[in-house]
Motif scaffolding. Structure first.
Motif, PDB file in Angstrom:
ATOM      1  N   GLU A 116      15.527  37.987-107.274  1.00 29.41           N
ATOM      2  CA  GLU A 116      15.429  36.998-106.211  1.00 29.41           C
ATOM      3  C   GLU A 116      15.849  37.329-104.673  1.00 29.41           C
ATOM      4  O   GLU A 116      15.304  37.027-103.945  1.00 29.41           O
ATOM      5  CB  GLU A 116      16.826  36.064-106.616  1.00 29.41           C
ATOM      6  CG  GLU A 116      17.124  34.765-105.897  1.00 29.41           C
ATOM      7  CD  GLU A 116      16.226  33.636-106.223  1.00 29.41           C
ATOM      8  OE1 GLU A 116      15.600  33.102-105.382  1.00 29.41           O
ATOM      9  OE2 GLU A 116      16.235  33.359-107.352  1.00 29.41           O
ATOM     10  N   ALA A 117      16.721  38.516-104.886  1.00 26.20           N
ATOM     11  CA  ALA A 117      16.874  39.118-103.736  1.00 26.20           C
ATOM     12  C   ALA A 117      15.541  39.643-102.879  1.00 26.20           C
ATOM     13  O   ALA A 117      15.223  39.543-101.740  1.00 26.20           O
ATOM     14  CB  ALA A 117      17.851  40.164-103.659  1.00 26.20           C
ATOM     15  N   ARG A 118      14.601  40.567-103.949  1.00 22.64           N
ATOM     16  CA  ARG A 118      13.598  41.040-103.447  1.00 22.64           C
ATOM     17  C   ARG A 118      12.786  39.896-102.994  1.00 22.64           C
ATOM     18  O   ARG A 118      11.961  39.863-101.803  1.00 22.64           O
ATOM     19  CB  ARG A 118      12.667  41.670-104.567  1.00 22.64           C
ATOM     20  CG  ARG A 118      13.385  43.231-104.559  1.00 22.64           C
ATOM     21  CD  ARG A 118      12.326  44.040-105.417  1.00 22.64           C
ATOM     22  NE  ARG A 118      12.348  43.568-106.925  1.00 22.64           N
ATOM     23  CZ  ARG A 118      13.304  43.979-107.527  1.00 22.64           C
ATOM     24  NH1 ARG A 118      14.025  45.001-107.381  1.00 22.64           N
ATOM     25  NH2 ARG A 118      13.453  43.727-109.013  1.00 22.64           N
ATOM     26  N   ALA A 119      12.478  38.719-103.182  1.00 21.64           N
ATOM     27  CA  ALA A 119      11.651  37.611-103.031  1.00 21.64           C
ATOM     28  C   ALA A 119      12.090  37.017-101.866  1.00 21.64           C
ATOM     29  O   ALA A 119      11.229  36.807-100.811  1.00 21.64           O
ATOM     30  CB  ALA A 119      11.557  36.861-104.269  1.00 21.64           C
ATOM     31  N   LEU A 120      13.103  36.925-101.471  1.00 23.43           N
ATOM     32  CA  LEU A 120      14.007  36.339-100.271  1.00 23.43           C
ATOM     33  C   LEU A 120      13.579  37.388 -98.997  1.00 23.43           C
ATOM     34  O   LEU A 120      13.325  36.918 -98.145  1.00 23.43           O
ATOM     35  CB  LEU A 120      15.218  36.218-100.488  1.00 23.43           C
ATOM     36  CG  LEU A 120      15.712  35.131-101.266  1.00 23.43           C
ATOM     37  CD1 LEU A 120      17.330  35.173-101.727  1.00 23.43           C
ATOM     38  CD2 LEU A 120      15.416  33.642-100.572  1.00 23.43           C
ATOM     39  N   LEU A 121      13.763  38.549 -99.497  1.00 22.97           N
ATOM     40  CA  LEU A 121      13.201  39.509 -98.284  1.00 22.97           C
ATOM     41  C   LEU A 121      11.871  39.679 -97.827  1.00 22.97           C
ATOM     42  O   LEU A 121      11.703  39.625 -96.796  1.00 22.97           O
ATOM     43  CB  LEU A 121      14.038  41.048 -98.838  1.00 22.97           C
ATOM     44  CG  LEU A 121      15.292  41.309 -98.771  1.00 22.97           C
ATOM     45  CD1 LEU A 121      15.671  42.544 -99.584  1.00 22.97           C
ATOM     46  CD2 LEU A 121      15.950  41.153 -97.399  1.00 22.97           C
ATOM     47  N   LYS A 122      11.314  39.637 -98.937  1.00 23.57           N
ATOM     48  CA  LYS A 122       9.674  39.500 -98.670  1.00 23.57           C
ATOM     49  C   LYS A 122       9.273  38.279 -97.979  1.00 23.57           C
ATOM     50  O   LYS A 122       8.456  38.313 -96.947  1.00 23.57           O
ATOM     51  CB  LYS A 122       8.994  39.593-100.102  1.00 23.57           C
ATOM     52  CG  LYS A 122       7.493  39.697 -99.906  1.00 23.57           C
ATOM     53  CD  LYS A 122       6.927  40.444-101.552  1.00 23.57           C
ATOM     54  CE  LYS A 122       5.608  40.980-100.928  1.00 23.57           C
ATOM     55  NZ  LYS A 122       4.505  40.019-101.920  1.00 23.57           N
ATOM     56  N   ALA A 123       9.772  37.047 -98.498  1.00 23.39           N
ATOM     57  CA  ALA A 123       9.422  35.818 -97.815  1.00 23.39           C
ATOM     58  C   ALA A 123      10.066  35.978 -96.296  1.00 23.39           C
ATOM     59  O   ALA A 123       9.290  35.202 -95.548  1.00 23.39           O
ATOM     60  CB  ALA A 123      10.089  34.627 -98.430  1.00 23.39           C
ATOM     61  N   ALA A 124      11.107  36.451 -95.975  1.00 24.52           N
ATOM     62  CA  ALA A 124      11.593  36.781 -94.673  1.00 24.52           C
ATOM     63  C   ALA A 124      10.938  37.753 -93.995  1.00 24.52           C
ATOM     64  O   ALA A 124      11.323  38.019 -92.693  1.00 24.52           O
ATOM     65  CB  ALA A 124      13.044  36.865 -94.595  1.00 24.52           C
ATOM     66  N   GLY A 125       9.872  38.436 -94.457  1.00 26.02           N
ATOM     67  CA  GLY A 125       9.268  39.477 -93.783  1.00 26.02           C
ATOM     68  C   GLY A 125      10.254  40.874 -93.543  1.00 26.02           C
ATOM     69  O   GLY A 125       9.987  41.365 -92.440  1.00 26.02           O
TER      70      GLY A 125
END
Ligand code: UTP
Length: 295
Positions: free
Chosen positions: A284-293
Motif C-alpha cells: 500500500e505504501a509503495r503504491a501511494l508513494l508511486k501515485a504521489a510521484g
C-alpha cells in the motif's frame, strides 16, 4: 550495586499544542501508533525492565489515561461472551496491576521540571526513572533496559541520547560529552533547545532519565529557565555539580511522536514490524508513494 530503580514518573500534563486539533479533547498520550496508544508503549517498556510503580503526572482532560489502565467490565464481558479470547487476554495483559499506578495533578503546565517535582512525595527518597510518553524508542532491549543495565554497574544519574540533524537542536535538550564510561559518556553540559550555533553537540536527550532523589529539592526552588518554564535540565545541571551524570547513547532509534513527522514515521516503522500487516502495508505504501510521484 546501586539502589534499584523501582518507580517511573511519566509526565502527561502538557497541552500537546503541536497536535491540535487532535489533542483538543483527547490527551496526546492516547494517539495511537498502529493500534496501541503511546502511553501503552512506554508502560510496556518500563514493565519489561521491572518497574513496579508508575507515577503519572496528569492535568485536565487526562482522565481517559486512568480509564485505559483500568478494568473495562462491559467490554471484557462482551469479549468473553463472544469468544474473543485473544483480544481479551491482550486487554488483561495491558492493564496495570492493582496498586501499581498513582496519579497526581500538575494544575498548571509550568514545565517538565515542575511536573517531575509534582511526583516527589510519591517517589520518596529513592532513585527513579522519568519517561516522556511522546518519545517512543524502537530497539531490543528497550531504551530503559539498556540504561538500567548501565546504571546497575555505574550508578549515578543518566539520560539517553541520540544524534539529531544538527539543524534540529532547537527542538531538544542537547548534551556535551566527556570521557567514556562503559557504554556511556560523562556528561559535561546540557542546554535546553539551543540554536545550532550554540549547541555543544547534535546529541539530544531522547526522553529517558534516571535520577537520584536529590533532584527534588533543586526542582522545589522553582527557578524558571528557557521559555519561562521550570526546566528539568536546569536542575540536572545543578545536580551535576555534586553527582555523576552520564549520557547514554541508545542503541536503537527513537521516534519523537510529539511531532507530526516523528509520529507518522513511528506508525510506518511499527506497522512494518507487525507480521499480520507488514506485506500488505508495504505494498500500500509503495503504491501511494508511486501515485504521489515520490517513489
Ligand atoms: P512537550 O514539550 O512535548 O509539551 O512536553 P507538550 O505540551 O506535551 O506538547 P506541545 O509542545 O505543546 O505540542 C514533554 C513531556 O512533558 C510533559 C508533556 O505532557 C510531555 O509528556 N509536560 C510538559 C508536563 O507534564 N508538564 C509541563 O508543564 C510540560
Amino acid at each position: 550495586m546501586p539502589s534499584p530503580i523501582r518507580k517511573a514518573v511519566i509526565p502527561v500534563a502538557g497541552l500537546g499544542t503541536r497536535f491540535l486539533p487532535a489533542t483538543k479533547a483527547m490527551p496526546k498520550e492516547m494517539l495511537t501508533v498502529v493500534d496501541r496508544p503511546l502511553i501503552q508503549y512506554v508502560v510496556d517498556e518500563a514493565r519489561a525492565v521491572g518497574i513496579e510503580h508508575f507515577v503519572m503526572v496528569t492535568g485536565r482532560n487526562k482522565g481517559v489515561l486512568e480509564d485505559h489502565f483500568d478494568i473495562a467490565y462491559e467490554l471484557e464481558a462482551t469479549l468473553a461472551a463472544r469468544g474473543k479470547t485473544a483480544a481479551l487476554e491482550e486487554l488483561k495483559r495491558d492493564k496495570a496491576p492493582a496498586g501499581a499506578m498513582s496519579f497526581t495533578r500538575q494544575q498548571e503546565p509550568l514545565g517538565l521540571g515542575h511536573a517531575v517535582w509534582c511526583a516527589a512525595d510519591i517517589v520518596g527518597d529513592e532513585p527513579f526513572a522519568v519517561i516522556l510518553p511522546d518519545m517512543i524508542p524502537r530497539g531490543e532491549p528497550g531504551c530503559l533496559a539498556q540504561m538500567i543495565a548501565h546504571y546497575n554497574e555505574h550508578g549515578g544519574n543518566s539520560v539517553s541520547v541520540e544524534a539529531c540533524d544538527p539543524s534540529e537542536t532547537a527542538s531538544y535538550g542537547i548534551v556535551g560529552l566527556g570521557d567514556p564510561v562503559g557504554d556511556s559518556y560523562r556528561m559535561t553540559t546540557m542546554v535546553e533547545k539551543p540554536a545550532p550555533a550554540d549547541a555543544p553537540s547534535n546529541l539530544y536527550i531522547t526522553g529517558r532519565y534516571i535520577l537520584q532523589p536529590e533532584i527534588f529539592p533543586l526542582l522545589a526552588e522553582g527557578r524558571r529557565g528557557a521559555g519561562g518554564e521550570i526546566q528539568i535540565t536546569d536542575a540536572m545541571l545543578r545536580l551535576m555539580e555534586t553527582q555523576p551524570f552520564y549520557a547514554f547513547p541508545f542503541k536503537g532509534r527513537t521516534f519523537d511522536c510529539g511531532s507530526k513527522l516523528g509520529f507518522l514515521a513511528a506508525n510506518v516503522a511499527f506497522a512494518l514490524e507487525r507480521e499480520e500487516l507488514a506485506d500488505d502495508f508495504a505494498a500500500e505504501a509503495r503504491a501511494l508513494l508511486k501515485a504521489a510521484g515520490k517513489d
